[in-house]
Design a protein around this motif. Structure first.
Motif, mmCIF file in Angstrom:
data_model
loop_
_atom_site.group_PDB
_atom_site.id
_atom_site.type_symbol
_atom_site.label_atom_id
_atom_site.label_comp_id
_atom_site.label_asym_id
_atom_site.label_seq_id
_atom_site.Cartn_x
_atom_site.Cartn_y
_atom_site.Cartn_z
ATOM 1 N N THR A 19 0.808 -1.225 0.000
ATOM 2 C CA THR A 19 0.000 0.000 0.000
ATOM 3 C C THR A 19 0.840 1.272 0.000
ATOM 4 O O THR A 19 0.597 2.180 -0.809
ATOM 5 N N ALA A 20 1.842 1.359 0.888
ATOM 6 C CA ALA A 20 2.565 2.629 1.042
ATOM 7 C C ALA A 20 3.358 3.036 -0.195
ATOM 8 O O ALA A 20 3.203 4.154 -0.698
ATOM 9 N N PRO A 21 4.242 2.162 -0.744
ATOM 10 C CA PRO A 21 5.043 2.627 -1.891
ATOM 11 C C PRO A 21 4.230 2.809 -3.164
ATOM 12 O O PRO A 21 4.558 3.660 -3.986
ATOM 13 N N PHE A 22 3.175 2.031 -3.336
ATOM 14 C CA PHE A 22 2.396 2.085 -4.567
ATOM 15 C C PHE A 22 1.227 3.059 -4.440
ATOM 16 O O PHE A 22 1.177 4.088 -5.113
ATOM 17 N N SER A 23 0.292 2.763 -3.546
ATOM 18 C CA SER A 23 -0.929 3.572 -3.454
ATOM 19 C C SER A 23 -0.683 4.939 -2.821
ATOM 20 O O SER A 23 -1.236 5.943 -3.284
ATOM 21 N N ALA A 24 0.132 4.996 -1.763
ATOM 22 C CA ALA A 24 0.338 6.277 -1.074
ATOM 23 C C ALA A 24 1.203 7.213 -1.910
ATOM 24 O O ALA A 24 0.755 8.285 -2.343
ATOM 25 N N PHE A 25 2.459 6.839 -2.146
ATOM 26 C CA PHE A 25 3.357 7.740 -2.872
ATOM 27 C C PHE A 25 3.010 7.807 -4.356
ATOM 28 O O PHE A 25 3.254 8.831 -4.998
ATOM 29 N N PHE B 140 0.704 -15.291 -7.448
ATOM 30 C CA PHE B 140 0.592 -13.926 -6.931
ATOM 31 C C PHE B 140 1.801 -13.562 -6.077
ATOM 32 O O PHE B 140 2.338 -12.451 -6.170
ATOM 33 N N GLY B 141 2.241 -14.492 -5.228
ATOM 34 C CA GLY B 141 3.170 -14.187 -4.158
ATOM 35 C C GLY B 141 4.532 -13.733 -4.615
ATOM 36 O O GLY B 141 5.136 -12.851 -3.993
ATOM 37 N N HIS B 142 5.054 -14.319 -5.714
ATOM 38 C CA HIS B 142 6.377 -13.846 -6.109
ATOM 39 C C HIS B 142 6.330 -12.497 -6.822
ATOM 40 O O HIS B 142 7.150 -11.625 -6.521
ATOM 41 N N PRO B 143 5.383 -12.250 -7.736
ATOM 42 C CA PRO B 143 5.252 -10.871 -8.229
ATOM 43 C C PRO B 143 5.005 -9.863 -7.100
ATOM 44 O O PRO B 143 5.396 -8.708 -7.209
ATOM 45 N N GLU B 144 4.382 -10.317 -6.007
ATOM 46 C CA GLU B 144 4.162 -9.430 -4.868
ATOM 47 C C GLU B 144 5.480 -8.885 -4.317
ATOM 48 O O GLU B 144 5.547 -7.741 -3.858
ATOM 49 N N VAL B 145 6.536 -9.699 -4.370
ATOM 50 C CA VAL B 145 7.854 -9.221 -3.951
ATOM 51 C C VAL B 145 8.233 -7.987 -4.750
ATOM 52 O O VAL B 145 8.727 -6.990 -4.197
ATOM 53 N N TYR B 146 7.988 -8.016 -6.046
ATOM 54 C CA TYR B 146 8.365 -6.891 -6.906
ATOM 55 C C TYR B 146 7.342 -5.766 -6.844
ATOM 56 O O TYR B 146 7.685 -4.602 -7.083
ATOM 57 N N ILE B 147 6.083 -6.080 -6.501
ATOM 58 C CA ILE B 147 5.105 -5.026 -6.240
ATOM 59 C C ILE B 147 5.577 -4.178 -5.062
ATOM 60 O O ILE B 147 5.416 -2.954 -5.040
ATOM 61 N N ALA B 148 6.198 -4.843 -4.076
ATOM 62 C CA ALA B 148 6.700 -4.134 -2.897
ATOM 63 C C ALA B 148 8.006 -3.413 -3.178
ATOM 64 O O ALA B 148 8.253 -2.340 -2.619
ATOM 65 N N ILE B 149 8.868 -3.979 -4.031
ATOM 66 C CA ILE B 149 10.238 -3.474 -4.155
ATOM 67 C C ILE B 149 10.449 -2.579 -5.371
ATOM 68 O O ILE B 149 11.323 -1.713 -5.372
ATOM 69 N N LEU B 150 9.661 -2.748 -6.454
ATOM 70 C CA LEU B 150 9.877 -1.930 -7.649
ATOM 71 C C LEU B 150 9.693 -0.429 -7.394
ATOM 72 O O LEU B 150 10.511 0.376 -7.865
#
Length: 583
Positions: A93-99, A276-286
């Motif tokens: 949520t924070a890196p993607f939706s917030a910022f 879902f779970g491994h792309p989630e790593v990059y959703i968080a880090i990209l």
């Protein structure tokens, strides 16, 4: 396209009510701040849960004020909720939706998101999801205890364990709501990036932050739709007598399940979840990669080394991220040929990550570096990304993974590369864009540096020793060591050290909270462009005219006829470098 652009330029003269302005606002900046504070609440709850787990692990007989005795099932519920809150409501949520909401429209020269109402609806669906998730801790039976991955059959049977009743149902409902909210956000981000860029803002002039949010949006759209389907199937197994994930012949408390409840496969859940779970790593880090690229270039006073290579590296990570989910299932009895394919692809995905790391270091090399707090956290991100990333190829080896898979080695790996690296990027973004968040004020630099060093040392002291626990064979998810095997008893002093380090790490965040809330009211005024950055969010608008982009996002260095070492993207197209003028 023209309809969207004209809508984006329209400014309403009607003054909205307080509710419309502050609660149900469609202003992307207010929505971004609401996401930010939602994530802040989530991370505080997640930290408290992790602290309770660490305390119980090394002092199991200790009665914690307000919580009393922590039973093994309570420990597992805390572990499940900690992982869920941190992965979904903080790192997603924070890196993607917030910022993303705060900055993406401004960085491409737009005044709003493509679909403002959908943006607001996404926010409040996420808010509802969060409330439902937290409420799972307080219902009869307690919170779910199957871990944030919720593997069946434990998660598919209501009577399988404490917390797997109403608490588990609330977990499923919350995640389904979160998936729907994320899909709405992804559609909005993609449409905004493709349709609302200002004149001159070509794809190859977009800041790398925008590229990171754009690629992340595509990952969200593809990954969360799969998780949404998986949660619906799991809910169906629990309440509607289906058996998507329940195998035949399953015994529950010594009683065989009815014949109609069988024939499914628990591995189907694992495939769906980890797709879902491994792309989630990059959703968080990209998004963190985008922020790091942006800040390293800004504070090195140099163009980012290999802009196009950075863009294609992000795109490659996005594509390859959907091809490696099987390395989470090496111990599940996978076909050896599939194992070899997933192992190879996991090693290949390290290549674009390596390209980005080399380019960050090359950008810093020879730069006129300004060691501000945002840059310190960006360098900390690079350090943690490298340290956590180096253990990835180790776990990509199937024979090694079979030994390390269910140990603290994996806990250390994903906390370093996904957890702490992602959090460092969030800190960097908060310190850097704080003037855009809270009325042209800066956070205190002295407190920021103290916060950085305490957090940096605390992160390494907490998670590096977990690698040694894993190599010694210490299983994860154990609620206590007392009464366990002798070799685990010998590891208790190291567990105590990790717990003390975790307490220090969590205490360091009080410095950040004090700095954050104090600076909102009493921070030093920043001026229009305090960091002398080049991207459009720092540009001063001229009446209601639309910004026109004439330059790339990272043009630093001497310019003909200018008394500064940078050119903003909205500056005159006739500004050239002295070297180009001479040639």
């Amino acid at each position: 396209m023209s309809h969207l652009n004209h809508s984006a330029d329209h400014i309403s003269t009607a003054r909205p009510s307080f509710t419309g302005r502050s609660v149900f606002s469609t202003d992307h900046r207010i929505i971004g701040l609401q996401y930010f504070f939602l994530s802040l609440v989530a991370v505080l709850i997640g930290m408290v849960l992790s602290l309770l787990m660490r305390i119980h692990l090394v002092w199991p007989a200790l009665r914690v004020p307000l919580f009393g005795e922590i039973k093994p099932e309570t420990y597992l519920a805390f572990m499940t909720m900690h992982g869920t809150l941190m992965v979904f409501f903080v790192l997603s949520t924070a890196p993607f939706s917030a910022f993303g909401n705060l900055l993406l429209p401004a960085q491409i020269g737009s005044r709003r998101m493509a679909f403002p109402f959908l943006n607001m609806l996404s926010l409040w669906t996420t808010m509802l999801s969060f409330v439902v998730m937290v409420s799972a801790l307080f219902v009869t039976g307690g919170g779910p205890s199957a871990g944030w991955t919720q593997y069946p059959p434990l998660s598919a049977l209501q009577a399988a364990a404490p917390g797997q009743g109403l608490g588990m149902d609330l977990w499923i409902i919350s995640i389904a709501l979160f998936c729907m909210a994320s899909l709405m956000s992804a559609i909005n981000f993609i449409a905004t990036t493709l349709r609302l860029r200002t004149k001159g803002m070509t794809l190859m002039r977009m800041p790398l932050t925008v590229w990171s949010w754009f690629v992340t949006s595509i990952l969200v759209l593809l990954a969360f739709s799969v998780l949404l389907a998986a949660t619906l199937l799991l809910f169906s197994d629990r309440h509607w007598s289906t058996s998507f994930f329940l195998p035949a012949g399953l015994m529950l408390n010594g009683v065989a399940l009815p014949v109609k409840r069988g024939g499914g496969s628990p591995l189907l859940w694992q495939h769906l979840f980890w797709f879902f779970g491994h792309p989630e790593v990059y959703i968080a880090i990209l998004p963190g990669m985008g922020v790091t690229s942006h800040l390293i270039s800004t504070f090195s006073r140099k163009r980012i080394f290999g802009y196009r290579a950075m863009v294609f590296a992000m795109l490659s990570i996005g594509v390859l991220g959907f091809m490696v989910w099987g390395h989470h299932m090496f111990v599940a009895g996978m076909n050896p040929f599939y194992v070899m394919a997933f192992s190879t692809l996991t090693l290949v995905i390290a290549v674009p990550s390596g390209v980005k790391t080399i380019n960050w270091l090359a950008t810093l090399w020879g730069g006129r570096i300004r060691f501000t707090t945002p840059l310190l956290f960006s360098i900390g991100f690079v350090s943690l990304f490298i340290t956590g990333g180096l253990t990835g190829p180790i776990l990509a080896q199937p024979q090694v993974d079979r030994y390390l898979h269910d140990t603290y080695f994996v806990v250390a790996h994903f906390h370093m590369i996904m957890g702490m690296a992602g959090v460092f990027a969030l800190f960097a973004a908060t310190y850097f864009w704080f003037p855009k968040m809270f009325t042209d004020r800066l956070m205190d630099e002295r407190l920021g540096r103290i916060h950085f060093w305490a957090t940096f040392v605390g992160a390494y002291a907490t998670f590096m020793p977990m690698h040694f626990l894993g190599m010694a064979g210490h299983p994860r998810r154990y609620s206590q060591i007392a009464g366990s095997a002798d070799y685990l008893q010998a590891l208790l002093p190291l567990q105590r050290f990790i717990t003390i380090s975790a307490i220090v790490l969590i205490a360091a965040q009080l410095i950040f909270l004090f700095n954050l809330f104090r600076s909102m009211r009493a921070g030093k005024f920043s001026g229009p462009n305090p960091w002398e950055s080049t991207s459009l969010e720092w540009a001063t608008p001229v009446s209601n005219e639309r910004i026109i982009v004439s330059h790339g996002p990272y043009e630093f260095g001497s310019r003909q006829g200018m008394n500064r070492d940078y050119v903003m993207q909205s500056d005159s197209p006739y500004i050239t470098s002295k070297s180009n003028e001479a040639s």
